[in-house]
Write an enzyme that holds these catalytic residues in place. Structure first.
Site, mmCIF file in Angstrom:
data_model
loop_
_atom_site.group_PDB
_atom_site.id
_atom_site.type_symbol
_atom_site.label_atom_id
_atom_site.label_comp_id
_atom_site.label_asym_id
_atom_site.label_seq_id
_atom_site.Cartn_x
_atom_site.Cartn_y
_atom_site.Cartn_z
ATOM 1 N N ALA A 71 -3.049 5.500 -17.901
ATOM 2 C CA ALA A 71 -4.526 5.584 -17.752
ATOM 3 C C ALA A 71 -5.089 6.599 -17.949
ATOM 4 O O ALA A 71 -4.579 7.949 -17.978
ATOM 5 C CB ALA A 71 -4.789 5.117 -16.532
ATOM 6 N N ASP A 96 0.751 -1.289 -0.230
ATOM 7 C CA ASP A 96 -0.070 -0.117 -0.062
ATOM 8 C C ASP A 96 0.863 1.412 0.029
ATOM 9 O O ASP A 96 0.349 2.310 -0.304
ATOM 10 C CB ASP A 96 -0.834 -0.032 1.290
ATOM 11 C CG ASP A 96 -2.034 -1.075 1.053
ATOM 12 O OD1 ASP A 96 -2.085 -1.647 0.376
ATOM 13 O OD2 ASP A 96 -2.552 -1.422 2.317
ATOM 14 N N LYS A 144 -10.227 8.048 -29.472
ATOM 15 C CA LYS A 144 -9.690 7.097 -28.886
ATOM 16 C C LYS A 144 -10.506 5.952 -29.088
ATOM 17 O O LYS A 144 -11.472 5.758 -29.210
ATOM 18 C CB LYS A 144 -9.796 7.533 -27.338
ATOM 19 C CG LYS A 144 -8.701 8.536 -26.878
ATOM 20 C CD LYS A 144 -8.557 8.425 -25.376
ATOM 21 C CE LYS A 144 -7.431 9.456 -24.982
ATOM 22 N NZ LYS A 144 -6.799 8.932 -24.049
ATOM 23 N N GLY A 151 -4.430 -1.050 -1.982
ATOM 24 C CA GLY A 151 -4.178 0.175 -1.509
ATOM 25 C C GLY A 151 -4.903 0.289 -0.350
ATOM 26 O O GLY A 151 -4.284 1.504 0.496
ATOM 27 N N ARG A 152 -5.769 -0.298 0.296
ATOM 28 C CA ARG A 152 -6.573 0.188 1.119
ATOM 29 C C ARG A 152 -7.196 1.474 1.338
ATOM 30 O O ARG A 152 -7.647 2.046 0.357
ATOM 31 C CB ARG A 152 -5.889 -0.151 2.498
ATOM 32 C CG ARG A 152 -6.772 -0.970 3.655
ATOM 33 C CD ARG A 152 -5.883 -1.088 4.972
ATOM 34 N NE ARG A 152 -5.337 -2.237 4.905
ATOM 35 C CZ ARG A 152 -5.513 -3.337 5.322
ATOM 36 N NH1 ARG A 152 -6.854 -3.702 5.861
ATOM 37 N NH2 ARG A 152 -5.137 -4.489 5.200
#
Ligand code: F6P
Length: 323
Positions: free
Chosen positions: A188, A129, A215, A172-173
């Site tokens: 992204a 994380d 895209k 990653g909590r």
């Protein structure tokens, strides 16, 4: 300082074995005897220890997971649990204990420090994380982030082929470190992290615009936050505003496994040596970490009481690149 123990606790992270290996080799160089405590705090309370010598740490630097095994044990938040561990530390004759783990581990360790006066406690940050205050990077983050980037690359192929929108959920909590760096490295289109508000309408509009200017795909990296599986809800909400075929991929525990990257092996090794040096220097109640390329020691309480923020420069880089 004659005998030390090493344990791994909380979620395993690639590079923990490199750290164990480095700590044992360093301890041997200082003439110390080392015990490996099995299964984290659970093993500590039961004095479940094995000797760690050169033979036990041979050929482990490239292995993910932890050879010592791990656990999440809530007993450390109780006085009884801590007294049991303190008694076990005395019984095993440990003068020092290295704890490799994350926030929960250090929370437990700082409480434990008040009940243990026979051994020094030193923390080493190990968590995919990367949410621990007192170090720029935690052991395991780099490998997990590379796993996410690999997933983005693979998803991009199929997304382009079908002109689809994909939601990729990463771990990653309560923090977005994995999401932020993998979003930048994977190119992204959008990112959802617990540190920022998400507007579904705004995001839908941006994705629509992307497709309208040619895209062929869009990837939204979603940090799991408090509720793993949250990307399914997000995909459902976005569908109400956007007519694009979409799919959801939840990476889950894939991110926790596999051989550690070069960065995690080097970080694990560096911090393993630093932890033993801290013990030999007579330190206790602190975590060793790396900040701005320099080794630092941070009081254990601060590591979980202070909030580590996302890197502002990286946030800006993502914002610019996803425009
Ligand atoms: O803390 C590491 C982590 O992998 C988190 O990212 C995730 O939310 C959690 O552990 C999963 O925990 P478990 O392995 O207990 O399911």
């Amino acid at each position: 300082m004659k005998r030390i123990g090493i344990l791994t606790s909380g979620g395993d992270a690639p590079g923990m074995n490199a750290c164990i290996r480095a700590a044992v080799r360093s301890a041997l160089a200082h003439g110390l005897t080392t015990s490996g405590i099995r299964r984290g705090y659970t093993g500590l309370a039961g004095a479940d220890a094995i000797p760690l010598n050169r033979a036990e740490i041979r050929n482990i630097i490239h292995l993910g997971g932890t050879i010592l095994e791990t656990s999440r044990n809530p007993d450390f938040y109780t006085k009884d649990g801590r007294l049991q561990a303190a008694a076990a530390i005395e019984q095993m004759g440990l003068d020092g204990l290295i704890l490799i783990g994350g926030e929960g581990t250090f929370h437990g360790a700082s409480l434990l420090a008040a009940d243990v006066d026979t051994a020094a406690l030193i923390g080493v940050p190990g968590s995919i994380d990367n949410d621990i205050y007192g170090t720029d990077y935690c052991i395991g983050f780099d490998t997990a982030a590379n796993c996410a980037v690999d997933a983005i690359d693979r998803i991009r192929d199929t997304a382009r082929s079908h002109e689809r929108l994909f939601f990729l959920e990463v771990m990653g909590r309560t923090s977005g470190f994995l999401a932020l760096e993998s979003s930048i490295a994977g190119g992204a289109e959008e990112m959802v992290v617990p540190e920022e508000e998400t507007s579904v309408v705004w995001m839908s509009e941006r994705i629509r615009e992307g497709f309208s200017i040619g895209k062929k795909s869009a990837i939204v990296v979603v940090a799991e936050g408090e509720a793993p599986g949250v990307s399914f809800d997000l995909a459902r909400d976005i569908k109400k505003h956007l007519d694009v075929d979409s799919r959801v991929v939840v990476l889950g525990h894939l991110q926790r496994g596999g051989p550690p990257t070069l960065r995690d092996r080097v970080l694990g090794s560096t911090l393993g040596v630093a932890a033993v040096e801290a013990l030999v220097d007579g330190q206790s109640g602190c975590m060793v970490g790396e900040v701005g390329g320099k080794l630092v020691r941070t009081p254990l309480e601060e590591t979980w009481q202070k909030k580590k923020s996302l890197n502002e420069d990286l946030r800006r880089v993502f914002a610019v690149l996803s425009e």
